[in-house]
Design a protein around this motif. Structure first.
Motif, short mmCIF file in Angstrom:
data_model
loop_
_atom_site.label_atom_id
_atom_site.label_comp_id
_atom_site.label_asym_id
_atom_site.label_seq_id
_atom_site.Cartn_x
_atom_site.Cartn_y
_atom_site.Cartn_z
N ALA A 43 39.84 151.25 52.71
CA ALA A 43 41.08 151.02 53.47
C ALA A 43 40.89 151.40 54.93
O ALA A 43 40.50 152.52 55.25
N GLY A 44 41.19 150.44 55.80
CA GLY A 44 41.15 150.69 57.23
C GLY A 44 42.53 150.60 57.83
O GLY A 44 43.55 150.67 57.12
N LEU A 45 42.61 150.41 59.13
CA LEU A 45 43.90 150.39 59.82
C LEU A 45 44.81 149.26 59.32
O LEU A 45 46.02 149.45 59.17
N ALA A 46 44.24 148.12 59.02
CA ALA A 46 45.06 147.00 58.52
C ALA A 46 45.68 147.35 57.18
O ALA A 46 46.85 147.05 56.93
N GLU A 47 44.90 148.00 56.32
CA GLU A 47 45.42 148.39 55.01
C GLU A 47 46.47 149.49 55.12
O GLU A 47 47.40 149.55 54.32
N TYR A 48 46.33 150.36 56.13
CA TYR A 48 47.36 151.37 56.36
C TYR A 48 48.67 150.70 56.74
O TYR A 48 49.74 151.06 56.26
#
Length: 212
Positions: A43-48
């Motif tokens: 999980a990266g920023l988009a997933e956050y």
């Protein structure tokens, strides 16, 4: 009635928002304490941002409150759903293309915090409450810290910055300068340290509701 969307910082379970959320509800407002996938290495920023948007659901009248590392996620949420106000609460302010890992040196944080201090996070939080909050600390994947912040510019949403005068992680003098340079506004200020939602939840709730 407003809906306060409370976005946590790094390695934080959303339960640390509970005292503030309770205060906001007693003032007649809804709250969403966002649970981010901070321990998930995929999980990266988009997933956050995805996680926050999913948990908001069909709520309206959104006030996004982004704390600490949540400053990299809050503006992304504002690009995805209609938001009335973004409040950056002693938060990291990203620049386009900058990774969270680069933020520390790019802002001069290392020079601003050379002095060693004890108890960076909970120094002004009642001991019993601090001990309870520490039980809910979580692991933090390094994945989002390596990802460039994807927006080309700050989202077109009214933005406030609320700094904490007694913050030992992001000292007030340092943050005043960062806010001026990156947002072009003067920050609002409140007494309290980095975990002001635990040390002064009623006062913080009053400040947030006052923005309405």
């Amino acid at each position: 009635m407003a809906t306060f969307v409370l976005i946590p910082g790094a390695a934080c379970d959303p339960s640390y928002w509970q005292p503030l959320a309770a205060e906001l509800r007693t003032r007649g407002h809804d709250t969403v304490s966002v649970d981010l996938p901070c321990e998930d290495d995929t999980a990266g920023l988009a997933e956050y941002a995805d996680a926050a948007v999913d948990q908001i659901g069909d709520r309206t009248g959104l006030i996004v409150v982004a704390h600490s590392f949540g400053g990299f996620t809050g503006p992304l949420v504002c690009e995805r759903v209609p938001v009335d106000l973004l409040v950056m609460l002693t938060a990291m302010i990203p620049s386009p293309g900058e990774t969270p890992g680069e933020w520390w040196s790019a802002t001069g944080h290392d020079q601003a915090t050379r002095e060693e201090v004890e108890d960076i996070y909970y120094h002004d939080v009642p001991a019993e409450l601090a001990a309870e909050a520490e039980k809910y600390s979580r692991g933090q994947s390094g994945t989002p810290s390596k990802e460039p912040w994807p927006l080309p510019a700050w989202p077109n949403v009214p933005t406030k910055f609320l700094l904490c005068r007694d913050d030992r992680l992001f000292p007030a003098g340092f943050m005043r300068q960062v806010v001026r340079e990156r947002l072009g506004i003067a920050p609002d200020e409140i007494d309290g340290g980095h975990m002001v939602m635990l040390s002064r939840p009623a006062e913080l709730a009053d400040r947030l509701v006052g923005y309405l």
